[in-house]
Structures are given as structure tokens and as C-alpha cells.
Design a protein around this motif. Structure first.
Motif, PDB file in Angstrom:
ATOM      1  N   ARG A   1      40.003  41.962  49.365  1.00  8.83           N
ATOM      2  CA  ARG A   1      39.504  43.175  50.004  1.00  8.83           C
ATOM      3  C   ARG A   1      40.655  44.104  50.393  1.00  8.83           C
ATOM      4  O   ARG A   1      40.556  45.325  50.215  1.00  8.83           O
ATOM      5  N   ASP A   2      41.743  43.546  50.903  1.00  9.56           N
ATOM      6  CA  ASP A   2      42.905  44.358  51.295  1.00  9.56           C
ATOM      7  C   ASP A   2      43.604  44.983  50.088  1.00  9.56           C
ATOM      8  O   ASP A   2      44.328  45.956  50.226  1.00  9.56           O
ATOM      9  N   ARG A   3      43.398  44.417  48.902  1.00  8.13           N
ATOM     10  CA  ARG A   3      44.100  44.886  47.709  1.00  8.13           C
ATOM     11  C   ARG A   3      43.242  45.753  46.789  1.00  8.13           C
ATOM     12  O   ARG A   3      43.721  46.275  45.796  1.00  8.13           O
ATOM     13  N   LEU A   4      41.978  45.934  47.109  1.00 10.33           N
ATOM     14  CA  LEU A   4      41.087  46.726  46.266  1.00 10.33           C
ATOM     15  C   LEU A   4      41.596  48.148  46.015  1.00 10.33           C
ATOM     16  O   LEU A   4      41.478  48.640  44.892  1.00 10.33           O
ATOM     17  N   PRO A   5      42.157  48.833  47.011  1.00  9.63           N
ATOM     18  CA  PRO A   5      42.651  50.191  46.742  1.00  9.63           C
ATOM     19  C   PRO A   5      43.777  50.243  45.700  1.00  9.63           C
ATOM     20  O   PRO A   5      44.006  51.285  45.093  1.00  9.63           O
ATOM     21  N   ASP A   6      44.465  49.125  45.484  1.00 12.26           N
ATOM     22  CA  ASP A   6      45.564  49.075  44.511  1.00 12.26           C
ATOM     23  C   ASP A   6      45.071  48.937  43.078  1.00 12.26           C
ATOM     24  O   ASP A   6      45.847  49.108  42.133  1.00 12.26           O
ATOM     25  N   LEU A   7      43.794  48.611  42.906  1.00  9.53           N
ATOM     26  CA  LEU A   7      43.246  48.394  41.564  1.00  9.53           C
ATOM     27  C   LEU A   7      42.736  49.711  40.985  1.00  9.53           C
ATOM     28  O   LEU A   7      42.258  50.573  41.720  1.00  9.53           O
ATOM     29  N   PRO A   8      42.827  49.856  39.679  1.00  7.66           N
ATOM     30  CA  PRO A   8      42.290  51.070  39.050  1.00  7.66           C
ATOM     31  C   PRO A   8      40.780  51.177  39.282  1.00  7.66           C
ATOM     32  O   PRO A   8      40.091  50.156  39.355  1.00  7.66           O
ATOM     33  N   PRO A   9      40.271  52.404  39.401  1.00 12.30           N
ATOM     34  CA  PRO A   9      38.828  52.576  39.599  1.00 12.30           C
ATOM     35  C   PRO A   9      38.034  51.901  38.475  1.00 12.30           C
ATOM     36  O   PRO A   9      38.428  51.940  37.312  1.00 12.30           O
ATOM     37  N   GLY A  10      36.950  51.273  38.847  1.00 13.91           N
ATOM     38  CA  GLY A  10      36.095  50.615  37.869  1.00 13.91           C
ATOM     39  C   GLY A  10      36.561  49.238  37.447  1.00 13.91           C
ATOM     40  O   GLY A  10      35.967  48.621  36.563  1.00 13.91           O
TER      41      GLY A  10
ATOM     42  N   VAL B   1      37.463  42.237  38.540  1.00 11.59           N
ATOM     43  CA  VAL B   1      38.432  41.155  38.627  1.00 11.59           C
ATOM     44  C   VAL B   1      37.703  39.900  39.096  1.00 11.59           C
ATOM     45  O   VAL B   1      36.929  39.943  40.047  1.00 11.59           O
ATOM     46  N   VAL B   2      37.961  38.795  38.417  1.00 11.83           N
ATOM     47  CA  VAL B   2      37.419  37.501  38.823  1.00 11.83           C
ATOM     48  C   VAL B   2      38.588  36.670  39.339  1.00 11.83           C
ATOM     49  O   VAL B   2      39.584  36.497  38.646  1.00 11.83           O
ATOM     50  N   VAL B   3      38.458  36.189  40.556  1.00  7.36           N
ATOM     51  CA  VAL B   3      39.494  35.343  41.154  1.00  7.36           C
ATOM     52  C   VAL B   3      38.939  33.932  41.199  1.00  7.36           C
ATOM     53  O   VAL B   3      37.896  33.684  41.804  1.00  7.36           O
ATOM     54  N   ARG B   4      39.639  33.025  40.547  1.00  2.00           N
ATOM     55  CA  ARG B   4      39.213  31.628  40.497  1.00  2.00           C
ATOM     56  C   ARG B   4      40.237  30.777  41.225  1.00  2.00           C
ATOM     57  O   ARG B   4      41.420  30.796  40.892  1.00  2.00           O
ATOM     58  N   ALA B   5      39.787  30.038  42.202  1.00  2.00           N
ATOM     59  CA  ALA B   5      40.684  29.185  42.972  1.00  2.00           C
ATOM     60  C   ALA B   5      40.844  27.840  42.270  1.00  2.00           C
ATOM     61  O   ALA B   5      39.869  27.216  41.867  1.00  2.00           O
TER      62      ALA B   5
END
Length: 65
Positions: free
Chosen positions: A19-28, A31-35
Motif C-alpha cells: 500500500r505504501d508503494r502503490l504511488p511508485d507503480l505505473p498507472p494501471g 502486481v501479484v505478491v507471493r510470500a
């Protein structure tokens, strides 16, 4: 990774970090994060560092924290 309690804890921690890094991602972006199993034993700083490294690789160095 452990039982449901451990999985949910890791999921909440990663969700907060992403959530804190969403603004750093290109619009649209999607991303899938797998632990992986080691995420349950990792502290918040380690998870953040690993997530930032993965995003840097994905974006070609565009995420700096």
C-alpha cells in the motif's frame, strides 16, 4: 508457511508494505505478491527490503526507498 494465523499475519504485513508503494507503480499496474515460506519468520524491515528489491527488478530501478 505455517497455519492460518501465520499466513494471515504475513498477508497483512505485505499488504501494508505494498500500500505504501502503490504511488511508485505505473498507472494501471497489476502486481501479484507471493510470500515464500521464509516470509513468516522475516521481520518487517526484511520484508520491506525484499519487496523493494523485487519492485526495483520489476520496474528497472524505478523504486527507491
Amino acid at each position: 508457511m505455517g497455519g492460518a494465523v501465520q499466513r494471515n499475519l504475513v498477508k497483512r504485513r505485505l499488504r501494508h508494505l505494498v500500500r505504501d508503494r502503490l504511488p511508485d507503480l505505473p498507472p494501471g499496474s497489476l502486481v501479484v505478491v507471493r510470500a515464500l515460506p521464509g516470509a513468516a519468520a522475516a521481520d518487517q524491515e526484511t520484508l520491506a527490503r525484499d519487496l523493494d528489491a523485487a519492485l526495483r527488478r520489476l520496474l528497472g530501478g524505478g523504486v527507491a526507498r
